[in-house]
Design a protein around this motif. Sequence first.
Motif, PDB file in Angstrom:
ATOM      1  N   TRP A   1     -73.415  76.860 -60.497  1.00 49.98           N
ATOM      2  CA  TRP A   1     -74.459  77.375 -61.419  1.00 49.98           C
ATOM      3  C   TRP A   1     -74.008  76.852 -62.946  1.00 49.98           C
ATOM      4  CZ3 TRP A   1     -78.424  80.640 -59.994  1.00 49.98           C
ATOM      5  CH2 TRP A   1     -78.155  80.892 -58.586  1.00 49.98           C
ATOM      6  N   GLN A   2     -73.305  75.614 -63.011  1.00 51.36           N
ATOM      7  CA  GLN A   2     -73.012  75.118 -64.304  1.00 51.36           C
ATOM      8  C   GLN A   2     -74.117  74.331 -64.954  1.00 51.36           C
ATOM      9  OE1 GLN A   2     -69.928  75.766 -65.432  1.00 51.36           O
ATOM     10  NE2 GLN A   2     -69.736  77.118 -63.570  1.00 51.36           N
ATOM     11  N   LYS A   3     -74.746  73.435 -64.131  1.00 48.99           N
ATOM     12  CA  LYS A   3     -75.890  72.710 -64.687  1.00 48.99           C
ATOM     13  C   LYS A   3     -77.135  73.551 -65.108  1.00 48.99           C
ATOM     14  CE  LYS A   3     -74.562  68.490 -62.513  1.00 48.99           C
ATOM     15  NZ  LYS A   3     -74.919  67.590 -61.422  1.00 48.99           N
ATOM     16  N   LYS A   4     -77.648  73.624 -66.153  1.00 50.69           N
ATOM     17  CA  LYS A   4     -78.794  74.633 -66.653  1.00 50.69           C
ATOM     18  C   LYS A   4     -80.082  74.213 -65.808  1.00 50.69           C
ATOM     19  CE  LYS A   4     -81.430  76.261 -70.677  1.00 50.69           C
ATOM     20  NZ  LYS A   4     -81.341  75.974 -72.000  1.00 50.69           N
ATOM     21  N   GLU A   5     -80.253  72.873 -65.484  1.00 51.24           N
ATOM     22  CA  GLU A   5     -81.543  72.704 -64.704  1.00 51.24           C
ATOM     23  C   GLU A   5     -81.243  73.194 -63.141  1.00 51.24           C
ATOM     24  OE1 GLU A   5     -78.943  69.072 -64.566  1.00 51.24           O
ATOM     25  OE2 GLU A   5     -79.723  70.240 -66.062  1.00 51.24           O
ATOM     26  N   MET A   6     -80.084  73.311 -62.625  1.00 41.99           N
ATOM     27  CA  MET A   6     -79.834  73.687 -61.484  1.00 41.99           C
ATOM     28  C   MET A   6     -79.668  75.411 -61.249  1.00 41.99           C
ATOM     29  SD  MET A   6     -79.867  71.173 -59.723  1.00 41.99           S
ATOM     30  CE  MET A   6     -79.860  71.820 -58.250  1.00 41.99           C
ATOM     31  N   ILE A   7     -79.497  75.851 -62.542  1.00 47.39           N
ATOM     32  CA  ILE A   7     -79.527  77.062 -62.563  1.00 47.39           C
ATOM     33  C   ILE A   7     -81.218  77.865 -62.191  1.00 47.39           C
ATOM     34  CG2 ILE A   7     -79.489  79.337 -63.948  1.00 47.39           C
ATOM     35  CD1 ILE A   7     -77.072  77.971 -65.408  1.00 47.39           C
ATOM     36  N   TYR A   8     -82.069  77.089 -62.912  1.00 50.82           N
ATOM     37  CA  TYR A   8     -83.392  77.349 -62.873  1.00 50.82           C
ATOM     38  C   TYR A   8     -83.884  76.969 -61.193  1.00 50.82           C
ATOM     39  CZ  TYR A   8     -83.553  77.993 -67.737  1.00 50.82           C
ATOM     40  OH  TYR A   8     -83.225  78.251 -69.040  1.00 50.82           O
ATOM     41  N   PHE A   9     -83.312  75.890 -60.968  1.00 50.50           N
ATOM     42  CA  PHE A   9     -83.555  75.468 -59.717  1.00 50.50           C
ATOM     43  C   PHE A   9     -83.267  76.373 -58.498  1.00 50.50           C
ATOM     44  CE2 PHE A   9     -82.794  73.152 -55.631  1.00 50.50           C
ATOM     45  CZ  PHE A   9     -83.771  72.655 -55.319  1.00 50.50           C
ATOM     46  N   ASN A  10     -81.975  76.725 -58.368  1.00 47.08           N
ATOM     47  CA  ASN A  10     -81.451  77.808 -57.606  1.00 47.08           C
ATOM     48  C   ASN A  10     -82.169  79.279 -57.530  1.00 47.08           C
ATOM     49  OD1 ASN A  10     -79.659  76.125 -56.696  1.00 47.08           O
ATOM     50  ND2 ASN A  10     -78.084  76.447 -58.118  1.00 47.08           N
ATOM     51  N   LEU A  11     -82.543  79.838 -58.935  1.00 48.75           N
ATOM     52  CA  LEU A  11     -82.993  80.919 -59.117  1.00 48.75           C
ATOM     53  C   LEU A  11     -84.081  81.106 -58.588  1.00 48.75           C
ATOM     54  CD1 LEU A  11     -81.695  82.126 -62.752  1.00 48.75           C
ATOM     55  CD2 LEU A  11     -81.174  83.124 -60.301  1.00 48.75           C
ATOM     56  N   ALA A  12     -85.093  79.912 -58.937  1.00 49.92           N
ATOM     57  CA  ALA A  12     -86.517  79.807 -58.342  1.00 49.92           C
ATOM     58  C   ALA A  12     -86.456  79.919 -56.877  1.00 49.92           C
ATOM     59  CB  ALA A  12     -87.168  78.671 -58.821  1.00 49.92           C
ATOM     60  N   ILE A  13     -85.727  79.102 -56.218  1.00 51.49           N
ATOM     61  CA  ILE A  13     -85.677  79.041 -54.729  1.00 51.49           C
ATOM     62  C   ILE A  13     -85.103  80.547 -54.177  1.00 51.49           C
ATOM     63  CG2 ILE A  13     -84.318  78.290 -52.737  1.00 51.49           C
ATOM     64  CD1 ILE A  13     -84.748  75.390 -54.056  1.00 51.49           C
ATOM     65  N   ILE A  14     -84.079  80.980 -54.765  1.00 56.46           N
ATOM     66  CA  ILE A  14     -83.505  82.276 -54.318  1.00 56.46           C
ATOM     67  C   ILE A  14     -84.351  83.369 -54.335  1.00 56.46           C
ATOM     68  CG2 ILE A  14     -81.947  84.025 -54.574  1.00 56.46           C
ATOM     69  CD1 ILE A  14     -79.792  81.581 -55.340  1.00 56.46           C
TER      70      ILE A  14
END
Length: 185
Positions: A99-112
């Motif tokens: 959850w360190q990279k900002k773009e991956m936070i949004y990606f992970n949250l959107a998928i979850i």
Amino acid sequence: MIICIFFVFEGIYNFARFGSIWETGHNFHNAAAKFTENIQKYGKISVHYIPINLYYLFINVPQLQEKFPFFDFSLDGNSILFTSPLFLLTFILVRRRYWQKKEMIYFNLAIIVSIITIVTFLSVYFSTGFIQFGYRYALDFIPLLILLLAEIASMIHVLVLIPLFILSILINMLGALWFLKIFPG
């Protein structure tokens, strides 16, 4: 705008098939006799079905048997975590480093959030997908789980990743053979 276009085409499609833009065919579904009493009592969509669906989605494992294919799978479905143990790796995402990279936070949250939304809707439906191997309705969110796996796969040691991948394939092969044994031809 795109969502509106989707709804317009969906309405036209429904009208062409059923004579109403609102009818999706759900009212024409002939449910198996085993569901009739519950449908009459609770309807096709109800919170009553949540424990049943979550049990078959996450918990129910097949019974062991001595003869091939060595498992007696349930026609109501079996845990996605048993039938595809590779998906256990998605729980690694709770670790902070993913959850360190900002773009991956949004990606992970959107998928979850998408997975949780899909599971929520599926869990209130009257059927688990009866007469199946695995949990049929999981196919609605498996592509999202695969996206999560793709994100973390490079960080998983190959001695963990490959055996879980092979085990998932073997279990699904046994499930397919079991299904063919139960319903030949």
